[in-house]
Design an enzyme around this catalytic site. Structure first.
Site, PDB file in Angstrom:
ATOM      1  N   LYS A  44       4.981   0.902  10.321  1.00  0.00           N
ATOM      2  CA  LYS A  44       5.101   1.706   8.685  1.00  0.00           C
ATOM      3  C   LYS A  44       4.168   2.950   9.859  1.00  0.00           C
ATOM      4  O   LYS A  44       4.740   4.253   9.854  1.00  0.00           O
ATOM      5  CB  LYS A  44       4.146   2.310   8.460  1.00  0.00           C
ATOM      6  CG  LYS A  44       4.967   0.716   6.669  1.00  0.00           C
ATOM      7  CD  LYS A  44       3.934   1.539   5.625  1.00  0.00           C
ATOM      8  CE  LYS A  44       3.924   0.401   4.262  1.00  0.00           C
ATOM      9  NZ  LYS A  44       3.403   0.319   3.495  1.00  0.00           N
ATOM     10  N   GLU A  84       0.562  -0.965   0.051  1.00  0.00           N
ATOM     11  CA  GLU A  84      -0.074  -0.179   0.113  1.00  0.00           C
ATOM     12  C   GLU A  84       0.617   1.386  -0.008  1.00  0.00           C
ATOM     13  O   GLU A  84       1.981   1.378   0.876  1.00  0.00           O
ATOM     14  CB  GLU A  84      -0.629   0.169   1.375  1.00  0.00           C
ATOM     15  CG  GLU A  84      -1.343   1.098   0.589  1.00  0.00           C
ATOM     16  CD  GLU A  84      -2.434   1.777   2.320  1.00  0.00           C
ATOM     17  OE1 GLU A  84      -2.053   0.646   3.562  1.00  0.00           O
ATOM     18  OE2 GLU A  84      -3.631   2.689   2.358  1.00  0.00           O
ATOM     19  N   ARG A 134       6.158 -12.450   9.120  1.00  0.00           N
ATOM     20  CA  ARG A 134       6.883 -11.143   8.863  1.00  0.00           C
ATOM     21  C   ARG A 134       8.125 -11.074   9.665  1.00  0.00           C
ATOM     22  O   ARG A 134       8.237 -11.594  10.191  1.00  0.00           O
ATOM     23  CB  ARG A 134       5.565 -10.122   9.219  1.00  0.00           C
ATOM     24  CG  ARG A 134       5.844  -9.382  10.814  1.00  0.00           C
ATOM     25  CD  ARG A 134       5.127  -8.116  10.567  1.00  0.00           C
ATOM     26  NE  ARG A 134       3.800  -7.937  10.112  1.00  0.00           N
ATOM     27  CZ  ARG A 134       3.236  -6.666   9.122  1.00  0.00           C
ATOM     28  NH1 ARG A 134       4.594  -6.266   9.044  1.00  0.00           N
ATOM     29  NH2 ARG A 134       2.272  -7.308   8.926  1.00  0.00           N
TER      30      ARG A 134
END
Length: 564
Positions: free
Chosen positions: A280, A45, A270
């Site tokens: 983020k 994104e 992850r």
RNA sequence: UGGGAGAUCGUUCAACGGUAGGACAGCAGACUCUGACUCUGCUUAUCGGGGUUCGAAUCCCUGUCUCCCAGCCA
């Protein structure tokens, strides 16, 4: 001197063992599940800069495609205009390319498919599998139920297909205010999986989209979007992180209900790195609150940050290959990353002598005003990298840490009465020191042995230590930026970032000295400052002022000994 | 206390019913005009309890612990 265009060294996937995703693909190819095709995608994104955690996903997706003769797309998952910006799109494109991967002509956006997604939503309405719901966000939350209780069905759940079609069309046309209605999937309010309790497909949102502008007033949700985008692009293996495991039934529900190509979602863990923030949201906070100079601050774990810090794509790829892929929730130790950048730079970076924290050395018996050029190797193991001349004179600088008035045990470096070698130059022996009013040593006086020119004494005499130096008269003054972890070690996990910051994460040495051969080195040229660390030329460098970032220190056995 | 997913050296990944192995880290040594690099050696692991089997990290049962999920974020 320049090390522009460091040679490409191939990543070494063959050293990496297999992993469960590779095994799935091998198995699929054997059974012909996807016709032997392998097509992956990296779907960020554009709401922030890519970080090293993304590098793992990038290497995985592009790496797998390459290994199996398949393809990997770059696709922006841009369904929430309120968080997304073109700046992020540009940086992501730049970073993936920098990492060394190529999506050829397959750069896509979820927003490319907005019209198709809308048509499919109409199809689901017609199939009686979607409805317009007038509940507020709060009401939706209240009726969702809990882990132990089922949710309750929306009173709007059984609207007629005609009414739903009409309402949905009017949602798109802008007849209703933001948040007043949603399009929901009609699945199962009693499902133990929250994602299946009539998830929202579309929300009304008046926000300018970085690509579609104000064309749309309704935007599709991730769950409704992702599988269909994968399907449109012919993705075979849709690889994502573990937190989407619960979403897989919904992913499958959409593509199955629509009767379109069904990619296979596979989840992996992850990346977590010790002492490193890889969220983020928190990284954005660091930037916004000014704790760092920007997304590309060399202390940031963003790709742009570590690139500026001096990490190479080769080292990153090797790192990603070495950490493996699994479903375990683990944390990689940061020193593993450091190992890979040292390994890469050790093989390729030109050696140079630089003194980060200078102390003056005067060779008492060296002729005043004399200068000579001494020959030094640019790389100890690579004669093809050539030699260079380094000027030597009576007044030098050495590293402050390479001299002790009172040497601790096992200290091999310079101290009164001790003889050491100046690398590529002469043996020198310390004869006296000069101190200032505070008792600080300001000058170290030595004598040199002219017979040891070049670094060896004809009588075969040995010294315990070789230290680096620069000629005071010829050296360039430069700014050395020494980095440590941005976070305090063992900092407690919390949202109060300020309390977790390491006050010495950046130490600037404005009066560092370096041999003149580096003059004019281009930004991002990598060097090994012998006995100090790997450095690269920072973007802030100008013709007048050289700025170098410490990428990583050399391993320091002495520091360990000194600690004991 | 609902659902989903995990658990192998300090860390991480392998071993896919047949000798538990690699990498990083650590320790000890060799080499060295970088206390770097390189090389040699060493220490340390199958979450617990039952079972199946000639044989189990692997299969079964059971317990424990960890992670994820109740955004109109992705």
């Amino acid at each position: 001197m320049s090390t522009e265009g460091l040679n490409e060294t191939p990543a070494t996937p063959e050293t990496a063992p297999s992993n469960f995703i590779r095994d799935i693909i091998i198995q699929d190819n054997k059974t012909g599940k996807h016709g032997g095709r392998v097509h992956t995608r990296f779907p960020p994104e554009p709401n922030g800069y890519l970080h090293i955690g993304h590098a793992k996903s990038i290497c995985l997706n592009f790496g797998l495609a390459k290994e199996f003769g398949g393809k990997c797309n770059l696709r922006f998952d841009d369904t929430n205009p309120s968080k997304e910006e073109t700046e992020y799109v540009d940086s992501i494109i730049n970073d993936v390319r920098w990492l060394g991967f190529d999506w050829e002509d397959r750069l896509f956006y979820a927003s490319d498919y907005f019209e198709q997604l809308y048509q499919w939503a109409i199809q689901l309405i017609k199939q009686g599998q979607a409805y317009v719901c007038d509940l507020t966000a709060e009401q939706v939350r209240e009726t969702r139920g809990t882990t132990t209780e089922p949710g309750t069905e929306s009173p709007y759940r059984n609207r007629s297909i005609e009414e739903n079609l009409d309402l949905f069309q009017r949602m798109r046309a802008g007849e209703f205010p933001d948040g007043s209605r949603t399009l929901r999937s009609k699945i199962d309010m009693a499902s133990p999986n929250f994602n299946m309790r009539d998830p929202v497909m579309y929300r009304i949102l008046r926000a300018e989209h970085h690509r579609t502008g104000n064309d749309w007033l309704i935007y599709p949700m991730y769950d409704y979007t992702h599988g269909e985008c994968d399907s449109i692009e012919g993705i075979t293996h849709s690889i994502c992180t573990l937190e989407f495991e619960d979403h897989r039934p919904l992913y499958d529900w959409y593509v199955e209900s629509l009767g379109i190509h069904r990619p296979q979602q596979i989840e992996f863990d992850r990346l977590n790195l010790t002492n490193t923030m890889l969220s983020k949201r928190k990284l954005l906070l660091l930037v916004q609150k000014g704790y760092v100079s920007g997304w590309d601050d060399p202390r940031m774990p963003t790709l742009s940050g570590i690139r500026r810090r001096g990490y190479t794509p080769e080292a990153l790829r090797a790192f990603c290959g070495s950490i493996g892929v699994s479903k375990t929730n683990g944390t990689i130790e940061f020193p593993l990353l450091e190992h890979h950048i040292r390994e890469d730079l050790n093989a390729r970076a030109a050696r140079v002598m630089a003194v980060v924290d200078p102390i003056k050395v005067i060779i008492d018996n060296y002729p005043d005003g004399q200068t000579e050029e001494l020959e030094a190797a640019n790389h100890p193991d690579k004669p093809e990298m050539g030699m260079r001349q380094v000027p030597f004179s009576k007044v030098l600088y050495i590293e402050r840490d390479d001299f002790r008035e009172v040497p601790p045990p096992k200290y091999y470096r310079l101290f009164p009465g001790q003889e050491v070698r100046l690398r590529y130059a002469y043996f020198i022996k310390c004869v006296s020191v000069v101190k200032d009013a505070n008792g600080e040593v300001t000058e170290v006086h030595c004598t040199y042995d002219p017979a040891s020119r070049g670094g060896n004494s004809p009588d075969g005499r040995k010294v315990k230590s070789t230290i680096h130096w620069v000629s005071a008269e010829h050296a360039l003054t430069f700014e050395a930026r020494l980095y440590e972890s941005l976070l305090l070690e063992d900092a407690p996990q919390s949202d109060d970032i300020a309390t977790q910051l390491n006050p010495t994460s950046l130490v600037v040495k404005a009066n560092a000295k370096i041999e003149p051969s580096v003059k004019g080195a281009a930004p991002n040229t990598h060097f090994q400052f012998e006995r100090v660390g790997y450095f690269n030329v920072d973007l802030d460098s100008t013709d007048e002022k050289l700025v170098c970032n410490r990428t990583v220190q050399l391993k320091d056995t002495w520091a360990k000994i000194a600690k004991k």
